[in-house]
Design a protein around this motif. Structure first.
Motif, PDB file in Angstrom:
ATOM      1  N   GLY A  29      15.355  86.251  35.821  1.00 50.62           N
ATOM      2  CA  GLY A  29      16.256  87.390  35.631  1.00 50.62           C
ATOM      3  C   GLY A  29      17.178  87.589  36.825  1.00 50.62           C
ATOM      4  O   GLY A  29      18.367  87.854  36.668  1.00 50.62           O
ATOM      5  N   ASP A  30      16.636  87.415  38.023  1.00 53.46           N
ATOM      6  CA  ASP A  30      17.460  87.528  39.234  1.00 53.46           C
ATOM      7  C   ASP A  30      18.521  86.430  39.272  1.00 53.46           C
ATOM      8  O   ASP A  30      19.675  86.675  39.637  1.00 53.46           O
ATOM      9  CB  ASP A  30      16.584  87.447  40.482  1.00 53.46           C
ATOM     10  N   ARG A  31      18.125  85.224  38.901  1.00 51.84           N
ATOM     11  CA  ARG A  31      19.095  84.109  38.888  1.00 51.84           C
ATOM     12  C   ARG A  31      20.199  84.356  37.874  1.00 51.84           C
ATOM     13  O   ARG A  31      21.382  84.139  38.174  1.00 51.84           O
ATOM     14  CB  ARG A  31      18.392  82.802  38.539  1.00 51.84           C
ATOM     15  N   TYR A  32      19.821  84.766  36.660  1.00 48.72           N
ATOM     16  CA  TYR A  32      20.832  85.025  35.635  1.00 48.72           C
ATOM     17  C   TYR A  32      21.751  86.163  36.047  1.00 48.72           C
ATOM     18  O   TYR A  32      22.957  86.106  35.812  1.00 48.72           O
ATOM     19  CB  TYR A  32      20.182  85.331  34.288  1.00 48.72           C
ATOM     20  N   ARG A  33      21.208  87.191  36.667  1.00 46.15           N
ATOM     21  CA  ARG A  33      22.043  88.318  37.111  1.00 46.15           C
ATOM     22  C   ARG A  33      23.025  87.860  38.193  1.00 46.15           C
ATOM     23  O   ARG A  33      24.185  88.267  38.190  1.00 46.15           O
ATOM     24  CB  ARG A  33      21.177  89.454  37.634  1.00 46.15           C
ATOM     25  N   ALA A  34      22.568  87.002  39.100  1.00 46.16           N
ATOM     26  CA  ALA A  34      23.445  86.496  40.159  1.00 46.16           C
ATOM     27  C   ALA A  34      24.582  85.649  39.576  1.00 46.16           C
ATOM     28  O   ALA A  34      25.692  85.637  40.112  1.00 46.16           O
ATOM     29  CB  ALA A  34      22.642  85.682  41.160  1.00 46.16           C
ATOM     30  N   LYS A  35      24.319  84.957  38.478  1.00 45.42           N
ATOM     31  CA  LYS A  35      25.344  84.124  37.842  1.00 45.42           C
ATOM     32  C   LYS A  35      26.237  84.918  36.898  1.00 45.42           C
ATOM     33  O   LYS A  35      27.223  84.390  36.397  1.00 45.42           O
ATOM     34  CB  LYS A  35      24.685  82.989  37.055  1.00 45.42           C
ATOM     35  N   GLY A  36      25.877  86.169  36.628  1.00 44.73           N
ATOM     36  CA  GLY A  36      26.693  87.004  35.764  1.00 44.73           C
ATOM     37  C   GLY A  36      26.282  86.989  34.306  1.00 44.73           C
ATOM     38  O   GLY A  36      27.016  87.471  33.455  1.00 44.73           O
TER      39      GLY A  36
END
Length: 69
Positions: A29-36
């Motif tokens: 979830g953190d990775r996806y949020r960082a990628k937008g």
């Protein structure tokens, strides 16, 4: 694109310890949020929240709720 991708479905089905699976979905979830990719991030957080409620992991619930806010 539908937020429930094939990769997330496979990860959800894989047998793992619940706490390890929760941490993995928080990390994703953190990775996806960082990628937008906010819909995928919310899906990961919701799945980890659901699993944390099922096993009554209070410390992980607080961690997830911080990220969802």
């Amino acid at each position: 694109m539908y937020p429930d991708s094939f990769r997330l479905r496979v990860l959800w089905k894989l047998p793992q310890l619940p706490k390890k699976k929760i941490r993995k979905f928080i990390e994703l979830g953190d990775r996806y949020r960082a990628k937008g990719h906010e819909p995928k991030a919310q899906l990961c957080y919701n799945r980890s929240l659901q699993l944390a409620k099922d096993i009554r992991a209070v410390h992980l619930l607080k961690k997830i709720e911080e990220r969802v806010r």
